[in-house]
Design a protein around this motif. Sequence first.
Motif, PDB file in Angstrom:
ATOM      1  N   ALA A  16       0.830  -1.206   0.000  1.00 35.04           N
ATOM      2  CA  ALA A  16       0.000   0.000   0.000  1.00 35.04           C
ATOM      3  C   ALA A  16       0.864   1.255   0.000  1.00 35.04           C
ATOM      4  CB  ALA A  16      -0.935  -0.011   1.210  1.00 35.04           C
ATOM      5  N   GLN A  17       1.953   1.229   0.768  1.00 32.80           N
ATOM      6  CA  GLN A  17       2.841   2.393   0.829  1.00 32.80           C
ATOM      7  C   GLN A  17       3.449   2.717  -0.526  1.00 32.80           C
ATOM      8  OE1 GLN A  17       5.885   2.930   3.993  1.00 32.80           O
ATOM      9  NE2 GLN A  17       5.019   1.043   4.818  1.00 32.80           N
ATOM     10  N   VAL A  18       3.911   1.687  -1.219  1.00 34.43           N
ATOM     11  CA  VAL A  18       4.608   1.890  -2.489  1.00 34.43           C
ATOM     12  C   VAL A  18       3.739   2.665  -3.474  1.00 34.43           C
ATOM     13  CG1 VAL A  18       5.487   0.694  -4.532  1.00 34.43           C
ATOM     14  CG2 VAL A  18       6.152  -0.086  -2.253  1.00 34.43           C
ATOM     15  N   VAL A  19       2.443   2.341  -3.490  1.00 39.26           N
ATOM     16  CA  VAL A  19       1.535   3.029  -4.405  1.00 39.26           C
ATOM     17  C   VAL A  19       1.139   4.405  -3.868  1.00 39.26           C
ATOM     18  CG1 VAL A  19      -0.731   2.967  -5.501  1.00 39.26           C
ATOM     19  CG2 VAL A  19       0.625   0.864  -5.316  1.00 39.26           C
ATOM     20  N   ALA A  20       0.668   4.443  -2.628  1.00 39.45           N
ATOM     21  CA  ALA A  20       0.110   5.680  -2.072  1.00 39.45           C
ATOM     22  C   ALA A  20       1.155   6.770  -1.891  1.00 39.45           C
ATOM     23  CB  ALA A  20      -0.577   5.385  -0.737  1.00 39.45           C
ATOM     24  N   ASP A  21       2.424   6.408  -1.892  1.00 39.45           N
ATOM     25  CA  ASP A  21       3.485   7.389  -1.722  1.00 39.45           C
ATOM     26  C   ASP A  21       3.800   8.133  -3.014  1.00 39.45           C
ATOM     27  OD1 ASP A  21       5.169   8.642   0.066  1.00 39.45           O
ATOM     28  OD2 ASP A  21       6.848   7.297  -0.300  1.00 39.45           O
ATOM     29  N   ARG A  22       3.243   7.666  -4.143  1.00 36.96           N
ATOM     30  CA  ARG A  22       3.471   8.335  -5.427  1.00 36.96           C
ATOM     31  C   ARG A  22       2.281   9.232  -5.767  1.00 36.96           C
ATOM     32  NH1 ARG A  22       5.120   2.817  -7.358  1.00 36.96           N
ATOM     33  NH2 ARG A  22       3.042   2.714  -8.268  1.00 36.96           N
ATOM     34  N   PRO A  23       2.501  10.337  -6.448  1.00 32.63           N
ATOM     35  CA  PRO A  23       1.393  11.255  -6.771  1.00 32.63           C
ATOM     36  C   PRO A  23       0.474  10.675  -7.837  1.00 32.63           C
ATOM     37  CG  PRO A  23       3.416  12.000  -7.806  1.00 32.63           C
ATOM     38  CD  PRO A  23       3.813  10.848  -6.928  1.00 32.63           C
ATOM     39  N   LEU A  24      -0.814  10.883  -7.657  1.00 31.43           N
ATOM     40  CA  LEU A  24      -1.811  10.431  -8.627  1.00 31.43           C
ATOM     41  C   LEU A  24      -1.898  11.428  -9.778  1.00 31.43           C
ATOM     42  CD1 LEU A  24      -4.217   8.574  -9.420  1.00 31.43           C
ATOM     43  CD2 LEU A  24      -5.647  10.022  -7.972  1.00 31.43           C
ATOM     44  N   LEU A  25      -1.687  10.945 -10.999  1.00 32.85           N
ATOM     45  CA  LEU A  25      -1.686  11.795 -12.202  1.00 32.85           C
ATOM     46  C   LEU A  25      -0.997  13.131 -11.920  1.00 32.85           C
ATOM     47  CD1 LEU A  25      -5.216  11.289 -13.826  1.00 32.85           C
ATOM     48  CD2 LEU A  25      -3.103  10.042 -14.262  1.00 32.85           C
ATOM     49  N   PRO A  26       0.301  13.110 -11.679  1.00 35.79           N
ATOM     50  CA  PRO A  26       1.003  14.314 -11.219  1.00 35.79           C
ATOM     51  C   PRO A  26       0.968  15.492 -12.181  1.00 35.79           C
ATOM     52  CG  PRO A  26       2.555  12.576 -11.833  1.00 35.79           C
ATOM     53  CD  PRO A  26       1.204  11.953 -11.818  1.00 35.79           C
ATOM     54  N   ASP A  27       0.669  15.243 -13.454  1.00 38.95           N
ATOM     55  CA  ASP A  27       0.653  16.362 -14.407  1.00 38.95           C
ATOM     56  C   ASP A  27      -0.732  16.974 -14.570  1.00 38.95           C
ATOM     57  OD1 ASP A  27      -0.569  14.285 -15.711  1.00 38.95           O
ATOM     58  OD2 ASP A  27       0.461  14.584 -17.632  1.00 38.95           O
ATOM     59  N   THR A  28      -1.676  16.582 -13.705  1.00 42.45           N
ATOM     60  CA  THR A  28      -3.049  17.073 -13.820  1.00 42.45           C
ATOM     61  C   THR A  28      -3.508  17.662 -12.494  1.00 42.45           C
ATOM     62  OG1 THR A  28      -3.520  15.341 -15.445  1.00 42.45           O
ATOM     63  CG2 THR A  28      -5.408  16.448 -14.443  1.00 42.45           C
ATOM     64  N   ASP A  29      -4.074  18.874 -12.527  1.00 44.00           N
ATOM     65  CA  ASP A  29      -4.526  19.551 -11.310  1.00 44.00           C
ATOM     66  C   ASP A  29      -5.926  20.129 -11.513  1.00 44.00           C
ATOM     67  OD1 ASP A  29      -2.203  19.215  -9.650  1.00 44.00           O
ATOM     68  OD2 ASP A  29      -1.191  20.686 -10.911  1.00 44.00           O
ATOM     69  N   ASP A  30      -6.480  20.614 -10.389  1.00 48.16           N
ATOM     70  CA  ASP A  30      -7.727  21.384 -10.404  1.00 48.16           C
ATOM     71  C   ASP A  30      -8.937  20.585 -10.883  1.00 48.16           C
ATOM     72  OD1 ASP A  30      -6.296  23.624  -9.544  1.00 48.16           O
ATOM     73  OD2 ASP A  30      -5.769  24.151 -11.602  1.00 48.16           O
ATOM     74  N   LEU A  31      -8.950  19.280 -10.602  1.00 48.04           N
ATOM     75  CA  LEU A  31     -10.120  18.462 -10.891  1.00 48.04           C
ATOM     76  C   LEU A  31     -10.634  17.903  -9.566  1.00 48.04           C
ATOM     77  CD1 LEU A  31      -8.978  16.526 -14.100  1.00 48.04           C
ATOM     78  CD2 LEU A  31     -10.367  18.598 -13.958  1.00 48.04           C
ATOM     79  N   PRO A  32     -11.851  18.244  -9.162  1.00 49.90           N
ATOM     80  CA  PRO A  32     -12.353  17.818  -7.849  1.00 49.90           C
ATOM     81  C   PRO A  32     -12.297  16.316  -7.609  1.00 49.90           C
ATOM     82  CG  PRO A  32     -13.763  19.528  -8.758  1.00 49.90           C
ATOM     83  CD  PRO A  32     -12.795  19.164  -9.846  1.00 49.90           C
ATOM     84  N   TRP A  33     -12.607  15.504  -8.623  1.00 45.52           N
ATOM     85  CA  TRP A  33     -12.580  14.058  -8.403  1.00 45.52           C
ATOM     86  C   TRP A  33     -11.160  13.557  -8.157  1.00 45.52           C
ATOM     87  CZ3 TRP A  33      -9.862  10.675 -11.501  1.00 45.52           C
ATOM     88  CH2 TRP A  33      -9.444  11.151 -12.751  1.00 45.52           C
TER      89      TRP A  33
END
Length: 253
Positions: free
Chosen positions: A133-150
């Motif tokens: 769980a740590q290995v995944v959750a420690d990385r940013p989700l879609l790091p090149d995308t911002d400002d989307l509420p979902w």
Amino acid sequence: MKRAAHTYVQLCGQLVVELRGRRVEQWLPSRQGRALFAYIVLQRPRAVGRDELIEAIWSGAAPRNHAQALTVLVSKVRAAVGADVLAVRGSVRIALPPDTRVDVEQAVVAVHRAESAVVQHDWPRAWTAALCAQVVADRPLLPDTDDLPWLDAWRRRLDDTLERALEAYAAACLGIGGCELAGAERAARRLVEHNPLRETGYGLLMQALAARGHVPEALRVYERARTALRDELGIPPGAAIARLHTDLLASRR
């Protein structure tokens, strides 16, 4: 031997989309195309309506011709992943094999397994699941995308998953003992740094330090917790770490 074809989607960190053994992420069009693909993957197995997709991708800032823009975007994503994968009939649905692995989903499942194993004192199983769980959750989700509420909602969920994974990992390391005590200390320190108001992090750090013979430092951690909770929340430490503090004081007499 021929490599078995499998399907794997990695949304945290570097994007990876492997469909039946074929890498296709490089064909996804633009950040919006990647966001659309990720949204549909995380919403499966339900179909997603076009109005919902427009809001998910443009979040209130849709172009004037948003219906046409969405049609073009969906068409490009479909060309990248295949018409057999992305079905478009009014709404949009993705069809992935039952054994598909999606890293975000794996992290959420793994932290539940870790916490269950901690309750059962199955330390090796807790250790493995918490680390996954740590290995995944420690990385940013879609790091090149911002400002989307979902996306923000999923990032908060993964942030919570990381804290829970660190907590379970530290507990597992304490349960295993020996050379894993250093791992318990590292995970507990990370948890305290990540969320200075999460009491369990202080408690685990106190236990790890005490188990390694550093009782004075463990007592200083308690004072740090007491100060943070008083200054930020106006409350005293909870019963669990207060009792641990009392026990540590008694051990020095």
